[in-house]
Design a protein around this motif. Sequence first.
Motif, PDB file in Angstrom:
ATOM      1  N   ASP A 101      -0.711   9.294   1.108  1.00  0.00           N
ATOM      2  CA  ASP A 101      -0.141  10.642   1.095  1.00  0.00           C
ATOM      3  C   ASP A 101      -0.518  11.408  -0.169  1.00  0.00           C
ATOM      4  O   ASP A 101      -0.379  12.627  -0.218  1.00  0.00           O
ATOM      5  CB  ASP A 101       1.396  10.575   1.165  1.00  0.00           C
ATOM      6  N   GLN A 102      -0.970  10.695  -1.168  1.00  0.00           N
ATOM      7  CA  GLN A 102      -1.211  11.328  -2.455  1.00  0.00           C
ATOM      8  C   GLN A 102      -2.558  12.043  -2.460  1.00  0.00           C
ATOM      9  O   GLN A 102      -3.596  11.415  -2.374  1.00  0.00           O
ATOM     10  CB  GLN A 102      -1.216  10.287  -3.584  1.00  0.00           C
ATOM     11  N   ILE A 103      -2.496  13.357  -2.589  1.00  0.00           N
ATOM     12  CA  ILE A 103      -3.704  14.160  -2.682  1.00  0.00           C
ATOM     13  C   ILE A 103      -4.546  13.682  -3.859  1.00  0.00           C
ATOM     14  O   ILE A 103      -5.761  13.598  -3.789  1.00  0.00           O
ATOM     15  CB  ILE A 103      -3.297  15.644  -2.877  1.00  0.00           C
ATOM     16  N   CYS A 104      -3.859  13.351  -4.924  1.00  0.00           N
ATOM     17  CA  CYS A 104      -4.522  12.920  -6.138  1.00  0.00           C
ATOM     18  C   CYS A 104      -5.447  11.754  -5.867  1.00  0.00           C
ATOM     19  O   CYS A 104      -6.541  11.671  -6.409  1.00  0.00           O
ATOM     20  CB  CYS A 104      -3.494  12.507  -7.167  1.00  0.00           C
ATOM     21  N   PHE A 105      -5.023  10.837  -5.020  1.00  0.00           N
ATOM     22  CA  PHE A 105      -5.857   9.670  -4.738  1.00  0.00           C
ATOM     23  C   PHE A 105      -7.097  10.073  -3.954  1.00  0.00           C
ATOM     24  O   PHE A 105      -8.201   9.608  -4.247  1.00  0.00           O
ATOM     25  CB  PHE A 105      -5.084   8.589  -3.992  1.00  0.00           C
ATOM     26  N   SER A 106      -6.938  10.961  -2.968  1.00  0.00           N
ATOM     27  CA  SER A 106      -8.097  11.440  -2.211  1.00  0.00           C
ATOM     28  C   SER A 106      -9.104  12.088  -3.153  1.00  0.00           C
ATOM     29  O   SER A 106     -10.319  11.924  -3.018  1.00  0.00           O
ATOM     30  CB  SER A 106      -7.669  12.468  -1.171  1.00  0.00           C
ATOM     31  N   LEU A 107      -8.579  12.827  -4.117  1.00  0.00           N
ATOM     32  CA  LEU A 107      -9.411  13.543  -5.071  1.00  0.00           C
ATOM     33  C   LEU A 107     -10.172  12.558  -5.959  1.00  0.00           C
ATOM     34  O   LEU A 107     -11.383  12.663  -6.164  1.00  0.00           O
ATOM     35  CB  LEU A 107      -8.486  14.426  -5.909  1.00  0.00           C
TER      36      LEU A 107
ATOM     37  N   SER B   9      -8.601  17.420 -14.053  1.00  0.00           N
ATOM     38  CA  SER B   9      -7.510  18.345 -14.342  1.00  0.00           C
ATOM     39  C   SER B   9      -6.198  17.844 -13.726  1.00  0.00           C
ATOM     40  O   SER B   9      -5.134  17.949 -14.350  1.00  0.00           O
ATOM     41  CB  SER B   9      -7.869  19.730 -13.802  1.00  0.00           C
ATOM     42  N   VAL B  10      -6.267  17.306 -12.519  1.00  0.00           N
ATOM     43  CA  VAL B  10      -5.069  16.770 -11.878  1.00  0.00           C
ATOM     44  C   VAL B  10      -4.578  15.534 -12.634  1.00  0.00           C
ATOM     45  O   VAL B  10      -3.374  15.380 -12.885  1.00  0.00           O
ATOM     46  CB  VAL B  10      -5.340  16.432 -10.396  1.00  0.00           C
ATOM     47  N   THR B  11      -5.494  14.684 -13.038  1.00  0.00           N
ATOM     48  CA  THR B  11      -5.105  13.501 -13.806  1.00  0.00           C
ATOM     49  C   THR B  11      -4.403  13.907 -15.096  1.00  0.00           C
ATOM     50  O   THR B  11      -3.461  13.243 -15.546  1.00  0.00           O
ATOM     51  CB  THR B  11      -6.340  12.641 -14.132  1.00  0.00           C
ATOM     52  N   ALA B  12      -4.855  15.017 -15.670  1.00  0.00           N
ATOM     53  CA  ALA B  12      -4.242  15.496 -16.909  1.00  0.00           C
ATOM     54  C   ALA B  12      -2.792  15.919 -16.683  1.00  0.00           C
ATOM     55  O   ALA B  12      -1.973  15.841 -17.600  1.00  0.00           O
ATOM     56  CB  ALA B  12      -5.047  16.653 -17.481  1.00  0.00           C
ATOM     57  N   VAL B  13      -2.468  16.378 -15.470  1.00  0.00           N
ATOM     58  CA  VAL B  13      -1.079  16.724 -15.161  1.00  0.00           C
ATOM     59  C   VAL B  13      -0.239  15.457 -15.030  1.00  0.00           C
ATOM     60  O   VAL B  13       0.916  15.413 -15.446  1.00  0.00           O
ATOM     61  CB  VAL B  13      -0.990  17.565 -13.865  1.00  0.00           C
TER      62      VAL B  13
ATOM     63  N   LEU C 126       3.619  12.906 -17.282  1.00  0.00           N
ATOM     64  CA  LEU C 126       4.642  12.391 -16.363  1.00  0.00           C
ATOM     65  C   LEU C 126       4.647  10.866 -16.389  1.00  0.00           C
ATOM     66  O   LEU C 126       5.702  10.225 -16.401  1.00  0.00           O
ATOM     67  CB  LEU C 126       4.380  12.881 -14.942  1.00  0.00           C
ATOM     68  N   LEU C 127       3.460  10.277 -16.377  1.00  0.00           N
ATOM     69  CA  LEU C 127       3.348   8.820 -16.336  1.00  0.00           C
ATOM     70  C   LEU C 127       3.626   8.193 -17.702  1.00  0.00           C
ATOM     71  O   LEU C 127       4.066   7.044 -17.784  1.00  0.00           O
ATOM     72  CB  LEU C 127       1.967   8.408 -15.818  1.00  0.00           C
ATOM     73  N   ASP C 128       3.366   8.965 -18.749  1.00  0.00           N
ATOM     74  CA  ASP C 128       3.703   8.494 -20.098  1.00  0.00           C
ATOM     75  C   ASP C 128       5.175   8.101 -20.178  1.00  0.00           C
ATOM     76  O   ASP C 128       5.533   7.132 -20.839  1.00  0.00           O
ATOM     77  CB  ASP C 128       3.443   9.600 -21.129  1.00  0.00           C
ATOM     78  N   ARG C 129       5.992   8.881 -19.481  1.00  0.00           N
ATOM     79  CA  ARG C 129       7.432   8.624 -19.525  1.00  0.00           C
ATOM     80  C   ARG C 129       7.793   7.249 -18.992  1.00  0.00           C
ATOM     81  O   ARG C 129       8.795   6.658 -19.401  1.00  0.00           O
ATOM     82  CB  ARG C 129       8.182   9.696 -18.703  1.00  0.00           C
ATOM     83  N   ILE C 130       7.002   6.752 -18.021  1.00  0.00           N
ATOM     84  CA  ILE C 130       7.288   5.414 -17.509  1.00  0.00           C
ATOM     85  C   ILE C 130       6.249   4.401 -18.017  1.00  0.00           C
ATOM     86  O   ILE C 130       6.173   3.270 -17.520  1.00  0.00           O
ATOM     87  CB  ILE C 130       7.388   5.383 -15.971  1.00  0.00           C
ATOM     88  N   GLY C 131       5.436   4.830 -18.986  1.00  0.00           N
ATOM     89  CA  GLY C 131       4.547   3.896 -19.670  1.00  0.00           C
ATOM     90  C   GLY C 131       3.356   3.417 -18.868  1.00  0.00           C
ATOM     91  O   GLY C 131       2.858   2.314 -19.092  1.00  0.00           O
ATOM     92  N   LEU C 132       2.889   4.233 -17.913  1.00  0.00           N
ATOM     93  CA  LEU C 132       1.730   3.840 -17.109  1.00  0.00           C
ATOM     94  C   LEU C 132       0.580   4.812 -17.306  1.00  0.00           C
ATOM     95  O   LEU C 132       0.802   5.993 -17.581  1.00  0.00           O
ATOM     96  CB  LEU C 132       2.103   3.833 -15.615  1.00  0.00           C
ATOM     97  N   THR C 133      -0.659   4.316 -17.161  1.00  0.00           N
ATOM     98  CA  THR C 133      -1.800   5.208 -17.057  1.00  0.00           C
ATOM     99  C   THR C 133      -1.962   5.559 -15.583  1.00  0.00           C
ATOM    100  O   THR C 133      -1.326   4.955 -14.708  1.00  0.00           O
ATOM    101  CB  THR C 133      -3.095   4.536 -17.534  1.00  0.00           C
ATOM    102  N   TYR C 134      -2.853   6.497 -15.301  1.00  0.00           N
ATOM    103  CA  TYR C 134      -3.026   6.912 -13.925  1.00  0.00           C
ATOM    104  C   TYR C 134      -3.561   5.786 -13.022  1.00  0.00           C
ATOM    105  O   TYR C 134      -2.979   5.524 -11.955  1.00  0.00           O
ATOM    106  CB  TYR C 134      -3.929   8.153 -13.886  1.00  0.00           C
ATOM    107  N   PRO C 135      -4.605   5.065 -13.433  1.00  0.00           N
ATOM    108  CA  PRO C 135      -5.057   3.950 -12.585  1.00  0.00           C
ATOM    109  C   PRO C 135      -3.993   2.857 -12.433  1.00  0.00           C
ATOM    110  O   PRO C 135      -3.874   2.252 -11.367  1.00  0.00           O
ATOM    111  CB  PRO C 135      -6.286   3.419 -13.329  1.00  0.00           C
TER     112      PRO C 135
END
Lengths: 156, 156
Positions: A17-23, B29-33, B37-46
């Motif tokens: 469901d995550q657009i981010c993942f598709s991107l 740019s989306v990853t930067a958003v 948010l993920l910093d708050r729970i201590g995770l990177t995007y991957p």
Amino acid sequence: MPEREEVALSSSLLLEDQICFSLYAASRSVTAVYRPLLDRIGLTYPQYLVMLVLWQDAPRAIKDISAALHLDYGTLTPLLKRLEALGHIERQRRFDDERTVTIRLTEGGLTLRSEALDVPIEISRALGLSAAETATLQGLLRRVTASTTEYAAGRR
Amino acid sequence: MPEREEVALSSSLLLEDQICFSLYAASRSVTAVYRPLLDRIGLTYPQYLVMLVLWQDAPRAIKDISAALHLDYGTLTPLLKRLEALGHIERQRRFDDERTVTIRLTEGGLTLRSEALDVPIEISRALGLSAAETATLQGLLRRVTASTTEYAAGRR
DNA sequence: AACAATTAACTTGTGCACGAGTTAATCGCC
DNA sequence: GGCGATTAACTCGTGCACAAGTTAATTGTT
């Protein structure tokens, strides 16, 4: 169904469901198509992007390349040094502002352009989209970049 | 206009014409958003993507995580070790096949899910697209991923 | 049963991305 | 004219991505 938790519709944590993942997946998959094509001219994908910027308008300050690609100095400085080592570019301090480094194309960097001409053709073939779909996609992607950039700026 | 070279319409080397660049820029740019948010729970995007996969279905073999995210072991092995060090997951060799390593969620990794629930809401707000546009974008992105994946497979 | 081929995972090396901190030149302001 | 603030570029450290090579367990074939 006791083993499936109830979640609000708009906050699904399902991967698909995550657009981010598709991107993220699409971006990496497209880059993977570039890789063998760019290998032939000895460039990585980000290096190719920098060369595109320079082929369009050189010489330019690093600051301008940074603005065009939304990449910071921490990424660009070593990348430009590699392009310099490859003999594609030259760096030069500006007389009237010693803070600024100007990047110019060498003879080799300029002639590389002709070898890159068929790369976009091959890519658009690999994408498998019609011209109209490509335009739609590009429009949506630009809006996403603009929105998210503004959103991030608003949180600073 | 002697200073502007003539090029075939479909093989422009202008940066802004390259779909790939829009894709690359939008993805970053989306990853930067996501980052703050993920910093708050201590995770990177991957790392967040891996947790999404595990929240959906765990325990799972690393091979399955790899397939879900299209990431290879060279990326996943160190990433999973960091998630283990954070106490979110545990790794365990399977009895019936000693080659396979099974990843299971710890108590902490499971409860982290509830803290991640509002992340997608915030993201969809930042994207600034309607539901219909989001669906269109996702559809196009999936087709691009499918086409390019198949294209790459055809060249192997 | 023996062994070549395959498979799951790991390791190493290179090149991004990006945050944070540093340096040196320039600008703005009094 | 002097000096604090800003700016352009660099450096360093962390964490992906991915190619290429390695290891150990399993499978398939004869």
